[in-house]
Motif scaffolding. Structure first.
Motif, PDB file in Angstrom:
ATOM      1  N   ALA A 142       1.001  -1.234   0.066  1.00 17.37           N
ATOM      2  CA  ALA A 142      -0.017   0.017  -0.121  1.00 17.37           C
ATOM      3  C   ALA A 142       0.908   1.285  -0.117  1.00 17.37           C
ATOM      4  O   ALA A 142       2.175   1.085   0.416  1.00 17.37           O
ATOM      5  N   THR A 143       0.392   2.351  -0.378  1.00 20.72           N
ATOM      6  CA  THR A 143       1.116   3.576  -0.311  1.00 20.72           C
ATOM      7  C   THR A 143       1.234   4.107   1.106  1.00 20.72           C
ATOM      8  O   THR A 143       0.089   3.626   2.009  1.00 20.72           O
ATOM      9  N   LEU A 144       2.386   4.441   1.638  1.00 22.77           N
ATOM     10  CA  LEU A 144       2.647   4.924   3.057  1.00 22.77           C
ATOM     11  C   LEU A 144       2.364   6.430   3.184  1.00 22.77           C
ATOM     12  O   LEU A 144       2.917   6.977   2.570  1.00 22.77           O
ATOM     13  N   TYR A 145       1.117   6.563   3.871  1.00 14.25           N
ATOM     14  CA  TYR A 145       0.773   8.093   4.250  1.00 14.25           C
ATOM     15  C   TYR A 145       1.281   8.538   5.874  1.00 14.25           C
ATOM     16  O   TYR A 145       0.692   8.258   6.528  1.00 14.25           O
ATOM     17  N   LEU A 146       2.680   9.238   5.792  1.00 11.61           N
ATOM     18  CA  LEU A 146       2.917   9.584   6.880  1.00 11.61           C
ATOM     19  C   LEU A 146       2.850  11.276   6.885  1.00 11.61           C
ATOM     20  O   LEU A 146       2.519  11.871   6.191  1.00 11.61           O
ATOM     21  N   PRO A 147       2.935  11.790   8.200  1.00 16.05           N
ATOM     22  CA  PRO A 147       2.069  13.143   8.631  1.00 16.05           C
ATOM     23  C   PRO A 147       3.326  13.999   7.880  1.00 16.05           C
ATOM     24  O   PRO A 147       2.835  15.196   7.656  1.00 16.05           O
ATOM     25  N   ASP A 148       4.523  13.778   7.642  1.00 16.36           N
ATOM     26  CA  ASP A 148       5.262  14.621   6.830  1.00 16.36           C
ATOM     27  C   ASP A 148       5.692  14.173   5.725  1.00 16.36           C
ATOM     28  O   ASP A 148       6.556  15.035   4.817  1.00 16.36           O
ATOM     29  N   ARG A 149       5.188  13.108   4.931  1.00 16.57           N
ATOM     30  CA  ARG A 149       5.343  12.749   3.600  1.00 16.57           C
ATOM     31  C   ARG A 149       4.581  11.658   3.300  1.00 16.57           C
ATOM     32  O   ARG A 149       4.067  10.900   3.854  1.00 16.57           O
TER      33      ARG A 149
END
Length: 461
Positions: A142-149
């Motif tokens: 899956a795509t990794l959605y982090l708060p900074d990127r």
């Protein structure tokens, strides 16, 4: 207390442990510190080697942190597609969304039927099963959605080519359901199409709904009817606060997500698309990663926050399998996730199977499908856990920057003397010793925030 100086070799050793890339550290042992990633993280913070913006969780969980750098083919301009560019079509998402992979529209039919079109970016046209792009996407899950990127499951170039509304016209794999006034499906189909998509934020779409514009009024009517049908089949309603967490080197922010009706309308349309896809596949004996879910462990009545909190805990984990089965939480007899092939690998597999069927090619077998499900789910689980821990880390940064702030909270559960409090503005829960009963509104302040241990102390005020 004087902080120790670390040699470059010691620093590397401690950083490897903090990132979960080593099992022990002689340096920590010599300093009489536990040889754990959390202790290593704390030491690096104290020495100023790392700052509070640094999050090691994706690294510890072996989630990929580099962009995909693989060549992306072009769409075949001669592939036959149904021309739907004359129908108004809208990709409705959060403000600032960078990977629009679904869009909706409607078409009036004879006999009082309405055709709901859910168009999905035709990613499988560019990512063939077993190709380097496919193998890389499977390894990430899956795509990794982090708060900074954001670290995509697929290359940014592919998103730009396939994203709906990013070009004048867009190739799509389109799912249609012919629905009556009560939301019953008279027919379902899957087509390769070409669409002209306008992108809207939820608030823009909501304003057009409230102004009585089409197709938003019809979409809302169809969504309400579908929801009522699913609730009649036992679908669970869970409405808990949601937030968006954003972060950079200077700080973190937490924004409560508004919930206009158009958000639930789009969600219901995506649910209908998944249901329609599953029906199409089942009718044509096509193996897919069908999503199934067992019955809830118990019934929970009510629409309060404590009831929603308790109801969520009754849900079994969604399982994926090559044959259809009921998804009880959604109130559906069969279901497949099909609307996010740029962001979820199993959605991409659904599209690959559908494309193979439409082209008259042999699809993947159930046995191969089961292996793909197992591998991609393991990787996707690591991605989701890394996202959850990173959001909590930056939420704690946001809290720490406002030590005097008093937060509104609601008791949602209790065990003995300890209660679980939910802070709606943060979508954040914390344990507090209080005699307050579930449903009680409280005011709380936070103190003693420990980022490496992900702990915080709260007290009612």
């Amino acid at each position: 207390m004087t902080q120790p100086e670390l040699t470059p070799a010691q620093r590397t050793e401690v950083e490897l442990l903090a990132r979960g890339r080593a099992d022990k550290s002689r340096t920590l042992r010599d300093l009489s510190l536990p040889e754990t990633p959390e202790a290593a993280h704390a030491l690096l913070l104290r020495l100023g080697v790392w700052d509070e913006a640094r999050t090691p969780y994706a690294d510890r969980l072996r989630a990929a942190l580099s962009a995909v750098e693989l060549p992306v083919p072009d769409f075949d301009p001669d592939e036959p597609r149904l021309d739907l560019t004359h129908l108004p079509t809208f990709a409705i998402d959060d403000e600032g969304n960078q990977d629009p992979d679904d869009a909706v529209g409607v078409e009036a039919l004879e006999g009082g039927l309405t055709r709901l079109w859910v168009h999905v970016a035709d990613v499988a046209a560019l990512v063939a099963p077993g190709s380097p792009l496919d193998l890389e996407a499977r390894a990430r899950g899956a795509t990794l959605y982090l708060p900074d990127r954001t670290i995509g499951m697929l290359p940014d170039e592919l998103v730009q080519k396939a994203g709906l509304g990013l070009s004048e016209t867009s190739p799509a794999l389109s799912i249609c359901l012919d629905l009556d006034e009560d939301g019953n499906a008279e027919a379902v189909d899957v087509r390769l199409a070409r669409v002209k998509v306008q992108r809207l934020a939820y608030q823009e779409a909501q304003a057009r709904l409230e102004a009585g514009e089409e197709p938003f009024v019809t979409l809302a009517r169809l969504a309400r009817a579908s929801r009522l049908l699913r609730e009649g089949e036992g679908a669970l309603s869970i409405d808990l606060p949601e937030v968006r967490v954003k972060a950079d080197d200077t700080g973190a922010s937490v924004f409560p997500l508004p919930k206009p009706e158009m958000r639930t309308v789009v969600q219901e349309c995506m649910t209908l698309a998944g249901w329609g896809t599953a029906i199409f596949a089942d009718d044509n004996e096509l193996p897919l990663p069908f999503a199934t879910q067992d019955y809830p462990t118990r019934d929970v009545a009510g629409d309060t926050l404590p009831a929603m909190w308790a109801r969520r805990k009754t849900l079994a984990r969604t399982r994926f399998q090559p044959s259809p089965g009921p998804h009880h939480g959604m109130g559906l007899d069969l279901y497949a996730q099909a609307t996010s092939p740029m962001r979820r690998y199993l959605d991409l597999v659904v599209h690959q199977q559908l494309r193979a069927f439409l082209a008259g090619r042999d699809p993947l077998s159930s046995k191969v499908m089961a292996a793909h499900i197992a591998e991609s789910q393991l990787n996707a689980d690591a991605t989701r856990q890394a996202e959850r821990l990173s959001r909590r880390h930056h939420t704690l940064r946001f809290i720490a920057a406002q030590p005097e702030r008093v937060w509104d909270a609601v008791v949602v559960d209790r065990r003995g003397a300890q209660a679980t409090l939910l802070i709606p503005d943060l979508a954040f829960d914390v344990q507090v010793n209080t005699p307050a009963a579930p449903g009680t509104a409280l005011k709380v302040q936070f103190a003693d925030i420990d980022l490496p241990q992900m702990r915080v102390r709260a007290r009612s005020v």
